[in-house]
Design an enzyme around this catalytic site. Structure first.
Site, short mmCIF file in Angstrom:
data_model
loop_
_atom_site.label_atom_id
_atom_site.label_comp_id
_atom_site.label_asym_id
_atom_site.label_seq_id
_atom_site.Cartn_x
_atom_site.Cartn_y
_atom_site.Cartn_z
N TYR A 66 18.42 -23.38 -19.51
CA TYR A 66 17.91 -23.89 -20.48
C TYR A 66 17.59 -25.62 -20.11
O TYR A 66 19.10 -26.08 -20.58
CB TYR A 66 18.93 -23.55 -21.97
CG TYR A 66 17.79 -23.20 -23.09
CD1 TYR A 66 16.91 -22.86 -23.94
CD2 TYR A 66 19.32 -24.91 -24.28
CE1 TYR A 66 16.73 -23.62 -25.13
CE2 TYR A 66 18.71 -24.96 -25.13
CZ TYR A 66 17.59 -24.65 -25.32
OH TYR A 66 17.11 -24.95 -27.14
N LYS A 87 25.80 -33.54 -24.93
CA LYS A 87 26.79 -32.88 -25.41
C LYS A 87 27.64 -33.89 -25.82
O LYS A 87 28.46 -34.37 -26.78
CB LYS A 87 26.81 -31.51 -25.37
CG LYS A 87 25.48 -30.38 -25.67
CD LYS A 87 25.94 -29.59 -24.98
CE LYS A 87 24.50 -28.08 -25.65
NZ LYS A 87 23.84 -27.64 -24.65
N ASP A 109 19.89 -31.53 -14.91
CA ASP A 109 20.29 -31.39 -16.36
C ASP A 109 21.40 -31.06 -16.44
O ASP A 109 22.21 -29.89 -16.41
CB ASP A 109 20.07 -30.14 -17.33
CG ASP A 109 19.77 -29.96 -18.25
OD1 ASP A 109 20.13 -30.77 -19.11
OD2 ASP A 109 18.70 -29.32 -19.16
C1 LIG Z 1 22.76 -27.86 -24.57
C2 LIG Z 1 21.73 -27.76 -23.84
C3 LIG Z 1 20.33 -29.09 -23.65
C4 LIG Z 1 19.51 -29.30 -25.21
O1 LIG Z 1 20.29 -29.86 -25.93
P1 LIG Z 1 20.02 -29.71 -27.17
O2 LIG Z 1 21.11 -31.78 -28.38
O3 LIG Z 1 20.63 -28.45 -27.79
O4 LIG Z 1 18.57 -30.28 -27.79
C5 LIG Z 1 19.20 -29.02 -22.53
N1 LIG Z 1 19.87 -28.34 -21.80
C6 LIG Z 1 21.04 -28.13 -21.02
C7 LIG Z 1 21.86 -28.13 -20.04
C8 LIG Z 1 21.59 -27.62 -22.87
O5 LIG Z 1 22.87 -26.62 -22.04
#
Ligand SMILES: *Cc1c(COP(=O)(O)O)cnc(C)c1O
Length: 436
Positions: free
Chosen positions: A148, A271, A243
Site C-alpha cells: 500500500y 507516520k 516506501d
Molecule cells: C500509511 C502508508 C502510506 C500512506 O500514508 P497516508 O499518510 O495515510 O497518506 C503510504 N505508504 C505506506 C507504506 C503506508 O503505510
C-alpha cells in the site's frame, strides 16, 4: 477492565457521525466494517493507554496506525507543538523548523540528500513517482501485490490474473487508462519482477516497494528479494522508491532499506516522523530531487506543506529516538510476540502465525510463513474478528482489520503486557481453532 465495548456513548456518537460523515468516518478502516460492530470513539490517550468516550481504558496496540512511536501525547512533543502554535499556525512561507527537521532526518538517513515535506504519506509517494517519471522520462511504475502506497490513482491498483501482470483498478473512480501505467509483481518474487522488466521494454520509471511490507499484515522480505530489485532496476535504468512511511524511524533511527540490501534513489517517510501530526516526506538523490520545482520542471506544491506544528512535533519526536529506546522497544515487542504465541497455543487457537519485524507485528490466523499477499489472504477473517472483539471488550485495542499491522509503542512496558494477558487468553479462546 469493563467488558462490553463499545459503550453507549460511543454508539450514540457513531450514530450521530453517520448522519454527517460518509460512513461516520474519515478513513474507511475506522468504521469497523472489517470486524463488524460499531466503532469505539476515543476521548483521550496517554502513554500506552487510550480512554474512550465511555471512560473505558484500552492498551493501545494501533498507535494511530504506526504514527505514535512514543505512545499517546508524549509530553515533550505536546509542549513543542504548543510553543509552535503560540508563534503562529501557518505562514505559507519558509520557517527555520523546516530545515531543522530536514537536517535531523538527513543526519539519520543520509541518502535523503535533498527532501521535500508534504502533508501525508499518500502525497509523498505520489510526488516521488512524479519525480521519478520526470527524471527518467518514462511512464510505468511497478508495485507489489499487497503493498500500500497511499490512495493516489495510479497506486490504487491490484494484480490482474496471474503473477506479474498489468494492473486492474482497485477502486471505482480509478480509470483503467491510469492503472495501465502500473505493473504489479508479487512480493518476495524477484523472478516475477525480472519477467516484468523483460517485457516492459525499458518503459519502467520506478519500482516502489515497502522494505518490510506492513499493509498486508507484516511480511518480511526474503533474504535476496530487495537486493534483486536493486540489481534489476539498475540494469534497466529504472529508479527504486523505498516506501518507508511505516518503517522509517520505527525500526531504527533512520531508514531500513539499505541494511536490508535495497539501494533506493528515492525514499518516502510519514507516520513516525510527523510525531502525530499530518506529515509526509519524499527525498533522495540530489540529481533526482532537483528535477522538482522550483529547481526543475516537475511541479509539486502545498499550501500547508512544511506546517510549523508538524515540524515542531517531528523535531521533538526525533530528538527522543535514542538507541536505548529502540533496544527497549525490541525487547517489549519480542516479549509481546512470544506471549501471544504462547497464549494462542495454550488456547488451542490454531493455526496462528506471527510475523514480526521490530515493533511491527503481523497476526495471521493462518499457517506460516507468510511470504506474500496470497499467504496473507489466507488469514481467517472470522476468527480475527472474534479475537479482536474479545480483546476490545477486555481493554486491548487492536487494529480493526485482519490484514493490518499491530504496533507496539515505546510507551508499552512489560507490566502492561502482563496486565493484558487475561484479555489475550479470552481473545484466543474466542478465536478458537479453524474448522476443518
Ligand atoms: C500509511 C502508508 C502510506 C500512506 O500514508 P497516508 O499518510 O495515510 O497518506 C503510504 N505508504 C505506506 C507504506 C503506508 O503505510
Amino acid at each position: 477492565m469493563t467488558p462490553g465495548a463499545p459503550g453507549p456513548r460511543s454508539r450514540a456518537l457513531a450514530r450521530r457521525a453517520a448522519r454527517v460523515l460518509v460512513g461516520g468516518v474519515d478513513s474507511p478502516v475506522r468504521s469497523f466494517r472489517a470486524v463488524g460492530g460499531s466503532p469505539v470513539f476515543f476521548a483521550a490517550g496517554r502513554g500506552a493507554y487510550l480512554t474512550d468516550a465511555d471512560g473505558r481504558r484500552y492498551l493501545d496496540l494501533v498507535g494511530s496506525w504506526g504514527a505514535n512511536l512514543l505512545g499517546n501525547a508524549p509530553a515533550p512533543v505536546v509542549a513543542a507543538v504548543r510553543r509552535a502554535a503560540g508563534r503562529g499556525l501557518t505562514f505559507g512561507a519558509p520557517v527555520a523548523a523546516e530545515h531543522e527537521l530536514a537536517e535531523r532526518i538527513r543526519s539519520a538517513a543520509p541518502e535523503l540528500e535533498r527532501m521535500r515535506f508534504v502533508s501525508s504519506g499518500t502525497e509523498a509517494v505520489m510526488s516521488a513517482v512524479r519525480a521519478a517519471r520526470g527524471f527518467t522520462g518514462r511512464s510505468k511504475v511497478v508495485k507489489f501485490a499487497g503493498g500500500y502506497h497511499g490512495h493516489s490513482d495510479g497506486l490504487l491498483a491490484r494484480a490482474g490474473s496471474g503473477v506479474a501482470t498489468h494492473a486492474l483498478p482497485d477502486s471505482a473512480g480509478v480509470p483503467r487508462s491510469v492503472v495501465a501505467e502500473t505493473l504489479v509483481a508479487r512480493y518476495n518474487d524477484p523472478d516475477g519482477l525480472a519477467d516484468l522488466f523483460d517485457r516492459a521494454d525499458d518503459a519502467i520509471a520506478a519500482v516502489v516497494v515497502e522494505p518490510v511490507a506492513g499493509n498486508m499484515g507484516v511480511v518480511p522480505p526474503r533474504p535476496d528479494f530487495l537486493r534483486r530489485i536493486s540489481t534489476l532496476a539498475r540494469r534497466h535504468r529504472a529508479l527504486v522508491i523505498a516506501d518507508e512511511v511505516i518503517t522509517g524511524f520505527r525500526l531504527r533511527r533512520g531508514t531500513v532499506h539499505r541494511t536490508l540490501g535495497l539501494r533506493a534513489d528515492l525514499v518516502t517517510l510519514g507516520k513516525v516522523v510527523g510525531g502525530g501530526m499530518p506529515l509526509g516526506v519524499y527525498g533522495g538523490r540530489r540529481a533526482v530531487m532537483e528535477t522538482v520545482a522550483p529547481l526543475g520542471p516537475v511541479y509539486q506544491a502545498g499550501t500547508l506543506a512544511g506546517h510549523p506544528l508538524a515540524m515542531a512535533a517531528g523535531v521533538a519526536t526525533l530528538d527522543r529516538l535514542t538507541p536505548e529506546l529502540y533496544r527497549r522497544l525490541e525487547r517489549t515487542s519480542a516479549a509481546m510476540a512470544s506471549m501471544l504465541s504462547e497464549r494462542a497455543e495454550r488456547a488451542g487457537a490454531t493455526p496462528f502465525t506471527i510475523e514480526r519485524v521490530g515493533s511491527m507485528l503481523g497476526l495471521f490466523f493462518a499457517p506460516g510463513p507468510v511470504r506474500d499477499d496470497r499467504d496473507a489472504e489466507r488469514s481467517d477473517r472470522a476468527r480475527y474478528a472474534r479475537f479482536f472483539h474479545a480483546a476490545l471488550d477486555r481493554g486491548v485495542y487492536l487494529p480493526p482489520s485482519a490484514l493490518e499491522t499491530t504496533f507496539v509503542s515505546a510507551a508499552v512496558r512489560r507490566e502492561d503486557l502482563a496486565r493484558a494477558r487475561p484479555a489475550f487468553d479470552a481473545a484466543f479462546a474466542a478465536a478458537g481453532a479453524a474448522r476443518r
